[in-house]
Design a protein around this motif. Sequence first.
Motif: not given
Length: 271
Positions: A213-228
Amino acid sequence: MQYITQTITGADGSNAQFIGYVIDNSPEIDEQRTRPAVLILPGGGYEMTSDREAEPIALRFVGAGYHAFILRYSTFPSLYPTALLQAAAAMQLIRAHASQWHVKADAICVLGFSAGGHLAANLSTTASDDVLQANGFQPNEVRPNGLMLSYPVISSGEFAHRGSFDHLLGEQKDNPQMLQQLSLEQHINSVTPPIFVWHTLTDTAVPVENTLMLISACRAAGVSIEAHIFPEGDHGLSLGTWETSHNKQQVVPAVQPWFDLAVHWLGRTLL
């Protein structure tokens, strides 16, 4: 190296322990060097702060060339927003001493594990802005420049780690307004700093859906995220090594690369 200890007193009279590992400069290398710093918030379901997610993590970051700080924040029976305000005070303390401690003041990252990840994300997003302002903090002055999360508690909804919210909110644990305020995937926006996060698919305590859910929220807001997302391992693995293990089930080679991945991310994000 300087070893620093200070007490941060909460509004409820409880005490948090602030611990710093500050690397000395050397005239043989660079007397004026400033370094990025990491503020570590151990997990423990807002019921305790884990030793396994504290000093062993700090020492690894010192070995990688970062100043490292640990906040052993107040936990139950202390309630929200005590730990949040202590985390804000810790960030304020690091930035206030940036010159003395040779910290690069605009390169401070907060790293949270499990419930400590919830605290770190709360401090980093606008979810906490009103509370911080009401208690004398300027949110942008205590917001970190980067956010690292290990198997974090994020959502108060379907996939919540209910014990964390019970310990955080006490009698307010079923208050829908409070739960919405503290469901942090709902508060990701343009001021959220870049994020590094890791989780395991088989986490039975804090479901991986928190990170998804965090990844999805960052993608929607244009926030850079690296997830493993690693294929195996239960909750609370820390480094996943013998150094931080309580039993052999906590030694999980599949997750051990997370630390080096995080250091590489820090180098690209903060330097």
